[in-house]
Design an enzyme around this catalytic site. Sequence first.
Site, PDB file in Angstrom:
ATOM      1  CB  CYS A   1      -0.225 -12.511   5.248  1.00 49.38           C
ATOM      2  SG  CYS A   1      -0.118 -10.730   5.017  1.00 49.38           S
TER       3      CYS A   1
ATOM      4  CB  CYS B   1      -1.179 -11.126   8.471  1.00 44.68           C
ATOM      5  SG  CYS B   1      -2.095 -10.512   7.043  1.00 44.68           S
TER       6      CYS B   1
END
Length: 668
Positions: free
Chosen positions: A416, A419
Amino acid sequence: MKPASRLFYLSLFALWSPEAQCKSDESCAISPKAIVSDACASYSTLEQLNRDIKPALEDLTRTTDFFSHYRLNLFNKECPFWNDENGMCGNIACAVETLDNEEDIPEVWRAKELGKLEGPRAKHPGKSVQKEEPKRPLQGKLGEDVGESCVVEYDDECDDRDYCVPDDEGASSKGDYVSLLRNPERFTGYAGDGAKQVWDAIYRENCFQKSSFPKSASLGDTYSVPKNPAAQDFRAVMQAAGRQHMLEQQREQNPLVPFVTKTGLESEDECLEKRVFYKIVSGMHASISTHLCWDFLNQTTGQWQPNLSCYINRLHKFPERISNLYFNYALLTRAVAKLGPYLSSHEEYTFCTGDPAQDADTRAKVLAVTSKAANTVPGPVFDESIMFKNGEGPSLKEDFRNRFRNISRLMDCVGCDKCRLWGKLQTAGYGTALKVLFEFANNDTSATSSETDEIPFKLKRTELVALFNTYARLSSSLDAIQKFRAMVEESEEGQQPQSHEQIEGSENSGAHHIPDRAKKPRHVIVPTPDAADHAEASDTNTATTAVDEAKAAGVTPAPKVEHQQQVEVDNNDDDDDDDEFHEFQRQPQQPDTDPNFVYKKRTLKDDFENEFRAVFAAFKLVIRSYLNLPALIYEITITELKRFWQFYVGLPVMPRTWEFRRPSLDEL
């Protein structure tokens, strides 16, 4: 023999000591006046410190161009530990897009969209562009109102004392500049096997092994008798008992919790350096979980809101995770406070080379944070001077540094974008804090002037940005933890009065405790039809009056029973032991569907058949119990062998699934 006997009695008294009585496990584990493990401050002290620093820290990270933009290589690195195609099952194409309800969610709220970076991005300029355009090296790609001289990093050199891998090392691209304000750390929907694989690698592949130098702790040190050996023995015994009790509680809730002997990280009897390493990793994980639970997207309504159940399942049930988060806050507070003197003067460090006004404003806000971190609490909240001091210190520090670099490399395996951004930033922030604590000279008379002068230039812009933003993330985590804790208390208090009112209501209504013997099935002998008619005739006036009063009160009276019968009262008790006896209880006569049914007089044949059925059912029960006896003995034997093996190897012994007890009066 004295130490052995002393240890024996200390162990005996520790095991016999009663457990503390607390309202909950969390209140015992995290008490406001308790000192955070391996730190030098209590939980309440750190919370008060955070209340004082948080406004200045948010002002620094949100209103300055220097600390609100971060440079990293986000898209041009591959995972060095496994194949992305096989290992990233938590990525948008695997674990996220295949969710059953993903198509029902609006596209803007899906994990694929939530994980994308927002806002403008700018490539790192070459040295020629930096010389030609010193004030605008990014050529306005981040926006006209951004002071580019505060954002661009001019020093690309690496330091062998770094605790994380620089993003620009060995990369074809020098990275991108992204806005941290436009990409906040919050819920993105990134989950699944890919995310679990990354965290498993962080915890398991970066754990310390047993010491390669088991006798090296005394190298370079003169032999000395330890002070207060009894107190040290008692402390070790109490810590071991507490760890074992906590581990058993965790494994009761989640059997997949690894044993201390497998990881080697959670054990308090490891050296301080290894405990600190594990606490940093666990505290970082807890901080990330706190942000995800606090800024959680309700994918049904599209609202960002706190998720209390997320907090309870991830953090509230695991007080040691919250404790490690507090430890990380103490560690970064000490690093920021230690860094303050080196950032105080303009000659030592320049934040914005092309804008003196912004440079002065940024410096003032930085010093506001560092001064509060250093002066709010008397004394340091973490003492780094006691680490890496024994004979194994140099090799242990190198191992410590290399393993933290592995964690930095693992961030490239996150699927991600947001992330990965915050994972890279926070690992760099913790790495910078460790570098400041363990590689910089302390502010004492032993530090030479040459050591003091060279320290500031070892910190790059990305390191400072990562350090203060990680500190801000921890500050937000502590604030969210306290708010979540208040929400849990409110929810528990909201349930308590309801149950209390129910208890009072049952007492006022005349409800009393019914003994078990009274709950057993009973035979109610009903009068004969003639007696019933006589009773009905004698009570006609009373019954009519009662019905009239009930109707006047607005209560529907119960229907009149035309034909009473001999019935069996059964309260549907949940006792399974009673259910198997129901089959041979004497059954009363059942009336026919004929409304003119008249009870027949019981004959000798009826009594014989009834008794025969009861005896036959009891015989079947006894024979069945004998037939099941070998299997029962086998199950008990296997269970006891498992319990003995668990006790022999030092694992938590599982509870017995059987017991011997005397039958109660009701059972007889």
